[in-house]
Design an enzyme around this catalytic site. Structure first.
Site, PDB file in Angstrom:
ATOM      1  N   CYS A   2       0.887  -1.168   0.000  1.00  0.00           N
ATOM      2  CA  CYS A   2       0.000   0.000   0.000  1.00  0.00           C
ATOM      3  C   CYS A   2       0.915   1.205   0.000  1.00  0.00           C
ATOM      4  CB  CYS A   2      -0.930   0.136   1.216  1.00  0.00           C
ATOM      5  SG  CYS A   2      -2.533  -0.678   1.035  1.00  0.00           S
ATOM      6  N   ARG A  49      -3.793   1.110  -3.211  1.00  0.00           N
ATOM      7  CA  ARG A  49      -4.226   0.022  -2.315  1.00  0.00           C
ATOM      8  C   ARG A  49      -3.862  -1.388  -2.783  1.00  0.00           C
ATOM      9  NH1 ARG A  49     -10.107  -1.905  -0.083  1.00  0.00           N
ATOM     10  NH2 ARG A  49      -9.239  -2.859   1.780  1.00  0.00           N
ATOM     11  N   LEU A  50      -3.276  -2.122  -1.872  1.00  0.00           N
ATOM     12  CA  LEU A  50      -3.237  -3.571  -1.979  1.00  0.00           C
ATOM     13  C   LEU A  50      -4.203  -4.035  -0.897  1.00  0.00           C
ATOM     14  CD1 LEU A  50      -1.974  -6.305  -2.903  1.00  0.00           C
ATOM     15  CD2 LEU A  50      -0.457  -6.085  -0.959  1.00  0.00           C
ATOM     16  N   ALA A  51      -5.396  -4.425  -1.302  1.00  0.00           N
ATOM     17  CA  ALA A  51      -6.454  -4.727  -0.322  1.00  0.00           C
ATOM     18  C   ALA A  51      -6.166  -6.053   0.371  1.00  0.00           C
ATOM     19  CB  ALA A  51      -7.797  -4.790  -1.018  1.00  0.00           C
ATOM     20  N   VAL A  53      -7.993  -6.667   3.695  1.00  0.00           N
ATOM     21  CA  VAL A  53      -9.301  -6.953   4.287  1.00  0.00           C
ATOM     22  C   VAL A  53     -10.333  -5.923   3.794  1.00  0.00           C
ATOM     23  CG1 VAL A  53      -8.491  -8.094   6.400  1.00  0.00           C
ATOM     24  CG2 VAL A  53      -8.716  -5.630   6.364  1.00  0.00           C
ATOM     25  N   GLU A  77      -1.157  -3.665   8.663  1.00  0.00           N
ATOM     26  CA  GLU A  77      -2.165  -4.580   9.201  1.00  0.00           C
ATOM     27  C   GLU A  77      -2.190  -4.430  10.719  1.00  0.00           C
ATOM     28  OE1 GLU A  77      -2.471  -5.189   5.658  1.00  0.00           O
ATOM     29  OE2 GLU A  77      -0.538  -6.026   6.222  1.00  0.00           O
ATOM     30  N   LEU A 256       6.789 -16.969   0.248  1.00  0.00           N
ATOM     31  CA  LEU A 256       8.030 -16.830  -0.507  1.00  0.00           C
ATOM     32  C   LEU A 256       9.097 -17.660   0.197  1.00  0.00           C
ATOM     33  CD1 LEU A 256       9.647 -15.442  -2.723  1.00  0.00           C
ATOM     34  CD2 LEU A 256       9.992 -13.528  -1.167  1.00  0.00           C
ATOM     35  N   ILE A 288      12.779 -17.779  -5.919  1.00  0.00           N
ATOM     36  CA  ILE A 288      13.431 -16.958  -6.939  1.00  0.00           C
ATOM     37  C   ILE A 288      14.944 -17.125  -6.820  1.00  0.00           C
ATOM     38  CG2 ILE A 288      13.259 -14.963  -5.358  1.00  0.00           C
ATOM     39  CD1 ILE A 288      13.112 -13.200  -7.809  1.00  0.00           C
TER      40      ILE A 288
HETATM   41  N1  LIG Z   1      -1.581  -3.273   2.101  1.00  0.00           N
HETATM   42  C1  LIG Z   1      -2.034  -2.550   3.080  1.00  0.00           C
HETATM   43  O1  LIG Z   1      -1.382  -1.705   3.670  1.00  0.00           O
HETATM   44  C2  LIG Z   1      -3.441  -2.896   3.440  1.00  0.00           C
HETATM   45  C3  LIG Z   1      -4.194  -1.860   4.208  1.00  0.00           C
HETATM   46  C4  LIG Z   1      -5.438  -2.453   4.818  1.00  0.00           C
HETATM   47  N2  LIG Z   1      -5.099  -3.404   5.856  1.00  0.00           N
HETATM   48  C5  LIG Z   1      -6.289  -3.105   3.751  1.00  0.00           C
HETATM   49  O2  LIG Z   1      -6.620  -4.242   3.869  1.00  0.00           O
HETATM   50  O3  LIG Z   1      -6.641  -2.484   2.803  1.00  0.00           O
END
Ligand SMILES: NC(=O)CC[C@H](N)C(=O)O
Length: 347
Positions: A2, A49-51, A53, A77, A256, A288
């Site tokens: 993120c 964003r990398l979602a 949750v 998190e 990984l 890798i």
């Molecule tokens: N990759 C993050 O930092 C995730 C932020 C948040 N925990 C979410 O799920 O979107």
């Protein structure tokens, strides 16, 4: 990952600063948002964003109905978010782990809020009602955060220094970019013109001290004493708990592998806990290295033995071979289509 980014008190129109927010786009493949703060038009947030949750309602800057004056952007998190919600009987609006910070801040203030968090995080919290900006970062600095403040109060913050290097401001001297101290929070007063002044910088936790959230933790009590069996049992309990709490991800988790002891133990523990927690998918591992490198050979062995534990415990190993020029290129990303952690969401 993120990517978080914010400017407060920009001398330039914020729209021209926003190109810098896109420099951390690689940190968040799912969605991005750039949002100007109403009432403070020279303040702006950027988020990639990398979602992990609450895919649907977890977009940032996070704002909830109960606290319309709070704007919250973070990378990380919060493992104990449900525990704290139940402990303090907060009524949450989303399933987002980060929402807990807004409730904790409202109830206890910034110092106690930060020290109650069990997690890895870097955050920017804006309180327009009390005209304050807060920055904070986890004890070990697992999540990155950089800031830059000019003498006349222009503040810029980003997950990576590269998001701050090309920002423009009214002063002749370039603004210094510094990493934000782990285990600390900083409080800025927000002036009516959007500029800030730092008024407090404080350590909320250091790794040699028991964290404040420990009294609420559910991890089974550790025995005291230093005999070999007690120490081994305690390490096992803590290690398993460290893997278990990371299963909060609603995305598919992968591993990984380097083939070494650490990553193999994490993967083996994960396979064991995945059965207990009934994760609805097999574990995918990644490795890798150059062809025939010891890492690849060892990772294959680990992945093979995980697959033998149970037919559904492993999806096998995805191996990426690197050529010598690729190994020298620090920008090369072999897992373009996946995002990696030692426990990583891949779905
Ligand atoms: N990759 C993050 O930092 C995730 C932020 C948040 N925990 C979410 O799920 O979107």
């Amino acid at each position: 990952m993120c990517g978080i980014w914010a400017v407060f008190g920009s001398d330039e129109c914020v729209s021209s600063q926003c190109a810098s927010a896109m420099k951390v786009a690689h940190r968040g493949p799912d969605a991005f948002r750039i949002e100007n703060v109403n009432g403070f038009t020279n303040c702006c947030f950027g988020f990639h964003r990398l979602a992990i949750v609450d895919q649907l309602y977890g977009m940032q800057p996070l704002r909830i109905k109960k606290f319309p004056f709070l704007w919250f952007c973070y990378n990380g998190e919060i493992y104990n978010h449900r525990l704290l919600r139940d402990q303090f009987q907060f009524e949450t609006q989303t399933e987002m782990d980060g929402e807990i910070l807004l409730h904790l801040y409202d109830r206890f203030g910034i110092q106690k809020m930060a020290s109650l968090l069990d997690g890895v995080f870097a955050f920017i919290l804006l309180d327009t009602a009390n005209r304050k900006v807060f920055l904070g970062r986890d004890t070990y600095g697992v999540r990155p955060l950089f800031k830059s403040v000019t003498d006349d109060g222009f503040l810029a913050v980003c997950s990576e220094a590269k998001g701050l290097t090309d920002l423009s401001h009214a002063l002749d001297t370039p603004a210094k970019i510094v990493p934000f101290l782990p285990g600390h929070f900083e409080v800025f007063e927000l002036k009516q013109n959007g500029k800030v002044q730092s008024v407090q910088m404080e350590q909320f936790h250091c790794c040699t001290k028991e964290p404040a959230h420990a009294i609420y933790d559910t991890v089974e009590r550790l025995s005291t004493g230093f005999d070999m069996e007690t120490v081994k049992t305690n390490i096992r309990t803590l290690f398993e708990n460290a893997v278990r709490k990371r299963l909060m991800a609603q995305r598919r988790i992968g591993c990984l592998l380097s083939g070494g002891l650490d990553s193999s133990l994490v993967a083996a523990t994960l396979v064991k806990l995945a059965k207990v927690e009934k994760l609805p998918y097999p574990l995918q591992t990644f490795s890798i290295g150059s062809e025939d490198s010891p890492d690849i050979i060892a990772s294959r062995k680990v992945s093979f033995s995980l697959a033998n534990v149970s037919p559904v415990s492993s999806d096998g190993n995805i191996t990426v071979y690197l050529s010598p020029p690729e190994m020298k290129n620090s920008n090369f990303n072999p897992f373009r289509s996946h995002t990696l952690f030692i426990l990583l969401p891949i779905g």
